[in-house]
Scaffold this active site. Structure first.
Site, short mmCIF file in Angstrom:
data_model
loop_
_atom_site.label_atom_id
_atom_site.label_comp_id
_atom_site.label_asym_id
_atom_site.label_seq_id
_atom_site.Cartn_x
_atom_site.Cartn_y
_atom_site.Cartn_z
N TRP A 324 0.82 -1.18 -0.15
CA TRP A 324 0.06 0.10 -0.17
C TRP A 324 0.78 1.17 -0.01
CZ3 TRP A 324 -0.27 3.98 3.53
CH2 TRP A 324 -1.29 4.82 3.51
N HIS A 325 1.95 1.00 0.50
CA HIS A 325 2.97 2.44 0.70
C HIS A 325 3.57 2.80 -0.66
CE1 HIS A 325 2.38 2.03 4.93
NE2 HIS A 325 3.06 3.13 5.12
N GLY A 326 3.72 1.69 -1.46
CA GLY A 326 4.47 2.08 -2.69
C GLY A 326 4.60 0.66 -3.61
#
Length: 382
Positions: A324-326
């Site tokens: 989700w962060h990247g």
């Protein structure tokens, strides 16, 4: 238009706050919320007006689906699953399509062209908000539906770009409280104070401590041999930068919300002062941790289906948290890294960890978190 920019602090914010308070006094809360929604849309459109069509379309679709789910008009569970899937597909297209194409080319030797999709600001955050809205509608945790309130909930500029993740069911009591109690100078005073603290964290500490971070990580990426002290110095600087940058931004968002009468929950609570990875995640980006717990970990079974299933759930949740962060394998490894240590702590705690001196546990936590940040900051695994 970041919160620490001159145009935000000296132009946009005073106009937004003054207009909201004056309209609230002369025309009432609903009219003030229309003003605040328009200000928020202007704030989002400042980056790229085209993406107002995206956030507007998603807003209409999700509100309509959520209302139908709550009214039980047609197969509510099917509608909920379809709505969640729709939001994930939209997020996947904008955030992960090029990653999947590039990965396919590397693994299968294909030559598909990258789409070079520009990632809309805040899409990871407002997608999670919309998913929570649909799930809460299905479980009847939402009692009052107002399209105006929903529009403000989605677009409210303090939390639109980088959180904290606010839930519609949490915001509704805030609307009622403002309607009953009104606005006072105390809201402005507290809000400005919290905003100033966050601005200091971001502009004074984070932006200055970050000086060695880029040169160290860029040198390694270019194959330059760096010394022991350069490596650890760069990593320590990044550890400080990330916390003061992110917690400062959250403080500014909480302070901004308070200026308009809204109370957002705390999002960081001295995470580096803990002694375990488990405690760290109860204090770091609390709204995100709570979202993954409530909408993924518990529905997967949480810790109710035995140790093996619990370990699987923890690792899966944190791998997805990393992703989700990247859109990068480095983020996947970062998530797997944290999930693995959570499983290890669950296996040995309390019989083992409780016997370790506190200072050793602090050093353990710092070592794990800092090594994890290497993957979080690096652009490639190499």
């Amino acid at each position: 238009m970041i919160f620490s920019s001159y145009i935000f602090v000296l132009a946009f914010l005073p106009v937004a706050v003054l207009g909201y308070w004056l309209i609230h006094r002369w025309r009432g809360l609903e009219s003030a919320m229309v003003w605040l929604t328009l200000c928020s849309l202007f704030y989002y459109g400042w980056w790229n007006p085209v993406y107002l069509l995206l956030i507007g379309s998603l807003m209409l679709v999700n509100y309509g689906v959520g209302l139908m789910i709550y009214q039980r008009r047609f197969a509510p569970k099917l509608l909920m699953i379809g709505g969640v899937t729709f939001n994930l597909v939209v997020l996947g297209y904008f955030k992960y399509m090029d990653f999947f194409i590039e990965s396919t080319n590397d693994i299968a030797g294909t030559d598909f062209n990258l789409m070079h999709i520009v990632l809309p600001l805040g899409i990871s955050f407002f997608t999670f908000q919309k998913i929570a809205f649909l799930v809460d509608s299905y479980h009847r945790k939402i009692e009052h539906y107002s399209f105006l309130h929903y529009c403000l909930f989605v677009t409210f500029f303090p939390q639109l770009i980088a959180g904290p993740i606010v839930h519609y069911r949490e915001l509704m009591p805030e609307f009622l409280r403002i309607r009953q109690n009104g606005l006072t100078a105390r809201h402005l005073a507290i809000g400005l104070s919290i905003f100033a603290i966050g601005l200091f964290k971001k502009a004074v500490i984070a932006d200055n401590v970050s000086a060695p971070v880029g040169p160290v990580f860029n040198a390694v990426a270019q194959g330059v041999q760096i010394s022991f002290f350069e490596a650890w110095g760069g990593l320590l600087a990044y550890t400080a930068q990330l916390y003061f940058d992110f917690s400062g931004y959250s403080d500014m968002a909480i302070g901004l919300g308070r200026m308009f009468g809204f109370n957002f929950k705390e999002n960081f609570n001295l995470p580096y002062s803990t002694t375990s990875v488990r405690d760290f995640w109860q204090r770091w980006h609390i709204s995100l941790s709570s979202w993954f717990k409530d909408y993924l970990y518990i529905p997967l079974g949480g810790n109710r289906k035995g140790n093996v299933r619990t370990a699987f759930n923890l690792i899966l949740v944190f791998v997805l948290c990393g992703f989700w962060h990247g859109a990068s394998f480095t983020f996947l490894i970062w998530g797997l890294f944290h999930g693995t240590f959570l499983v290890i702590e669950r296996i040995f705690n309390p019989t083992f960890f409780d016997k370790i001196p506190k200072i050793i546990k602090h050093l353990y936590l710092w070592l794990v978190i800092m090594i994890g940040w290497v993957f979080f900051r690096s652009n490639t695994i190499e």
